[in-house]
Write a protein that holds these residues in place. Sequence first.
Motif, PDB file in Angstrom:
ATOM      1  N   THR A   1      -3.357  23.756  -8.626  1.00  0.00           N
ATOM      2  CA  THR A   1      -2.933  23.476  -7.257  1.00  0.00           C
ATOM      3  C   THR A   1      -1.438  23.774  -7.198  1.00  0.00           C
ATOM      4  N   ALA A   2      -0.808  23.513  -6.056  1.00  0.00           N
ATOM      5  CA  ALA A   2       0.622  23.783  -5.927  1.00  0.00           C
ATOM      6  C   ALA A   2       1.340  22.551  -5.393  1.00  0.00           C
ATOM      7  N   ILE A   3       2.664  22.593  -5.427  1.00  0.00           N
ATOM      8  CA  ILE A   3       3.448  21.377  -5.197  1.00  0.00           C
ATOM      9  C   ILE A   3       3.624  21.053  -3.732  1.00  0.00           C
ATOM     10  N   GLY A   4       3.776  22.012  -2.853  1.00  0.00           N
ATOM     11  CA  GLY A   4       3.864  21.668  -1.436  1.00  0.00           C
ATOM     12  C   GLY A   4       4.496  22.737  -0.584  1.00  0.00           C
ATOM     13  N   SER A   5       5.784  22.976  -0.758  1.00  0.00           N
ATOM     14  CA  SER A   5       6.501  23.841   0.186  1.00  0.00           C
ATOM     15  C   SER A   5       6.219  25.320  -0.037  1.00  0.00           C
TER      16      SER A   5
ATOM     17  N   PHE B   1      -6.233  28.673  -4.127  1.00  0.00           N
ATOM     18  CA  PHE B   1      -6.429  27.258  -4.444  1.00  0.00           C
ATOM     19  C   PHE B   1      -7.664  26.693  -3.746  1.00  0.00           C
ATOM     20  N   SER B   2      -8.759  27.428  -3.848  1.00  0.00           N
ATOM     21  CA  SER B   2      -9.988  27.010  -3.167  1.00  0.00           C
ATOM     22  C   SER B   2     -10.558  25.721  -3.745  1.00  0.00           C
ATOM     23  N   ASN B   3     -10.308  25.453  -5.032  1.00  0.00           N
ATOM     24  CA  ASN B   3     -10.855  24.253  -5.665  1.00  0.00           C
ATOM     25  C   ASN B   3     -10.029  23.004  -5.374  1.00  0.00           C
ATOM     26  N   ILE B   4      -8.703  23.174  -5.232  1.00  0.00           N
ATOM     27  CA  ILE B   4      -7.832  22.061  -4.851  1.00  0.00           C
ATOM     28  C   ILE B   4      -6.831  22.576  -3.814  1.00  0.00           C
ATOM     29  N   PRO B   5      -7.255  22.733  -2.566  1.00  0.00           N
ATOM     30  CA  PRO B   5      -6.310  23.163  -1.532  1.00  0.00           C
ATOM     31  C   PRO B   5      -5.181  22.143  -1.383  1.00  0.00           C
ATOM     32  N   PHE B   6      -3.999  22.626  -1.024  1.00  0.00           N
ATOM     33  CA  PHE B   6      -2.879  21.708  -0.831  1.00  0.00           C
ATOM     34  C   PHE B   6      -2.323  21.847   0.583  1.00  0.00           C
ATOM     35  N   TRP B   7      -1.751  20.774   1.061  1.00  0.00           N
ATOM     36  CA  TRP B   7      -1.108  20.756   2.372  1.00  0.00           C
ATOM     37  C   TRP B   7       0.258  21.432   2.253  1.00  0.00           C
ATOM     38  N   PRO B   8       0.466  22.579   2.928  1.00  0.00           N
ATOM     39  CA  PRO B   8       1.738  23.273   2.791  1.00  0.00           C
ATOM     40  C   PRO B   8       2.811  22.728   3.735  1.00  0.00           C
ATOM     41  N   GLN B   9       3.997  22.538   3.214  1.00  0.00           N
ATOM     42  CA  GLN B   9       5.152  22.175   4.029  1.00  0.00           C
ATOM     43  C   GLN B   9       5.908  23.468   4.342  1.00  0.00           C
ATOM     44  N   MET B  10       5.999  23.780   5.615  1.00  0.00           N
ATOM     45  CA  MET B  10       6.553  25.067   6.061  1.00  0.00           C
ATOM     46  C   MET B  10       8.055  24.904   6.314  1.00  0.00           C
TER      47      MET B  10
ATOM     48  N   LEU C   1      -4.015  20.313 -16.038  1.00  0.00           N
ATOM     49  CA  LEU C   1      -4.083  21.123 -14.824  1.00  0.00           C
ATOM     50  C   LEU C   1      -2.895  22.071 -14.843  1.00  0.00           C
ATOM     51  N   ILE C   2      -2.917  23.058 -13.947  1.00  0.00           N
ATOM     52  CA  ILE C   2      -1.860  24.070 -13.883  1.00  0.00           C
ATOM     53  C   ILE C   2      -1.251  24.082 -12.479  1.00  0.00           C
ATOM     54  N   THR C   3       0.080  24.081 -12.431  1.00  0.00           N
ATOM     55  CA  THR C   3       0.789  24.178 -11.144  1.00  0.00           C
ATOM     56  C   THR C   3       2.047  25.028 -11.326  1.00  0.00           C
TER      57      THR C   3
ATOM     58  N   MET D   1       2.146  31.808  -6.666  1.00  0.00           N
ATOM     59  CA  MET D   1       0.835  31.229  -6.370  1.00  0.00           C
ATOM     60  C   MET D   1      -0.280  32.029  -7.052  1.00  0.00           C
ATOM     61  N   ASP D   2      -0.187  33.359  -6.973  1.00  0.00           N
ATOM     62  CA  ASP D   2      -1.204  34.205  -7.617  1.00  0.00           C
ATOM     63  C   ASP D   2      -1.237  33.964  -9.127  1.00  0.00           C
ATOM     64  N   LEU D   3      -0.058  33.880  -9.745  1.00  0.00           N
ATOM     65  CA  LEU D   3      -0.001  33.659 -11.190  1.00  0.00           C
ATOM     66  C   LEU D   3      -0.559  32.293 -11.579  1.00  0.00           C
ATOM     67  N   THR D   4      -0.335  31.307 -10.741  1.00  0.00           N
ATOM     68  CA  THR D   4      -0.886  29.980 -11.020  1.00  0.00           C
ATOM     69  C   THR D   4      -2.407  30.039 -11.075  1.00  0.00           C
TER      70      THR D   4
END
Length: 359
Positions: free
Chosen positions: A12-16, A33-42, A322-324, A341-344
């Motif tokens: 997953t990813a951290i946010g922003s 991140f289809s398995n753990i989608p994250f809420w993006p902060q824009m 997990l990987i982020t 994101m792609d590399l993650t």
Amino acid sequence: MDKRQNLTLECTAIGSLPHTNVEDAINLIKKDFSNIPFWPQMVKINKNEDMIFQFLEKMPSFFYDENKIYLDTDYDNFFDDLEIFFNDYESITENIADEKIKKYEITKTIAFKKYLEILSKTRPNYAKGQIVGPFTLATSLCTKNGTAAIYDDTLREIIVKTLTIKALWQIRQIKLASPNTTPIIFIDEPTLSQLGTSAYMSISQNDILSMLIEISTAIKSNGGISAIHCCGKCNWTIPLKANIDIINFDAYSYAENISLFSKEINSFLQNNGKIAWGIVPTLDKAALKKINLENLTEKFQTAVKYLTNKGIDEKLIIENSLITPSCGAGILPVELAEKAMDLTKLLSVKLKEIYNFDS
């Protein structure tokens, strides 16, 4: 079965994110991140996406005036507001479906509704939200006379309870969108790396611990998984005592640092705690430009060796990893952020192949 199962080497990813088009950000999340989608902060769209400002709505004592934010406990209705707030908190923590939770909705967000649409359509097993950490917030917000909130018991309590409600509101929204999805709520605590320095020498570790425990316990009591993110060197004994399920750190730069706490880490993993390795270097543009999947694979394996060299079983580590990215990607150019994101995602897939876990 424990909610934390089936997370092995997921990503997953951290946010922003730096995108100025919400659809572009959402499409990236769906792709990687289809398995753990994250809420993006824009964060490049407006100030309301800031990791601090975003969580301050309806907090007693909070004021925003002419681009200045501050706390004030001397206004006429403060104690009336405080009583209502504490009563709301009790109602919400006793029943997350209480109507009062709507009062504390996070309205200053651009992408949250689009994020919920992903969940309602794809019904993933997990979904990630986040709040700013109580220590980071309490050291960032000041009264009108410049005193940080961390030094005021009442303000500290207001901050903890506000953030707890914001976390529970996210859990409620995720569950409404996809009832079988387990929310993972990250507590973003970058300032935790400064605890013990001269700037915060007088702050009690027990005070920080109690703040984190209150939030984490509420998250877990309401069907969520609690995580903490700190992107600097950190005294990990504090999060590891805070009833946290997942610890997340900048493993690209500080993998060796975490091995200083190997005894505590081993116990944490034995109790089904998880390490989210922030191995993709979003905080180092030069490194990110050069790095590739092979480099990252080697970097991850080296990071794991810091713990196995301290006697922690490799299988135990991998099963609970997990990987982020190392941190948010909001300050990066879009092209670099998308590479991160792609590399993650690619690293997650590669490591599952290496360690024989199904994608």
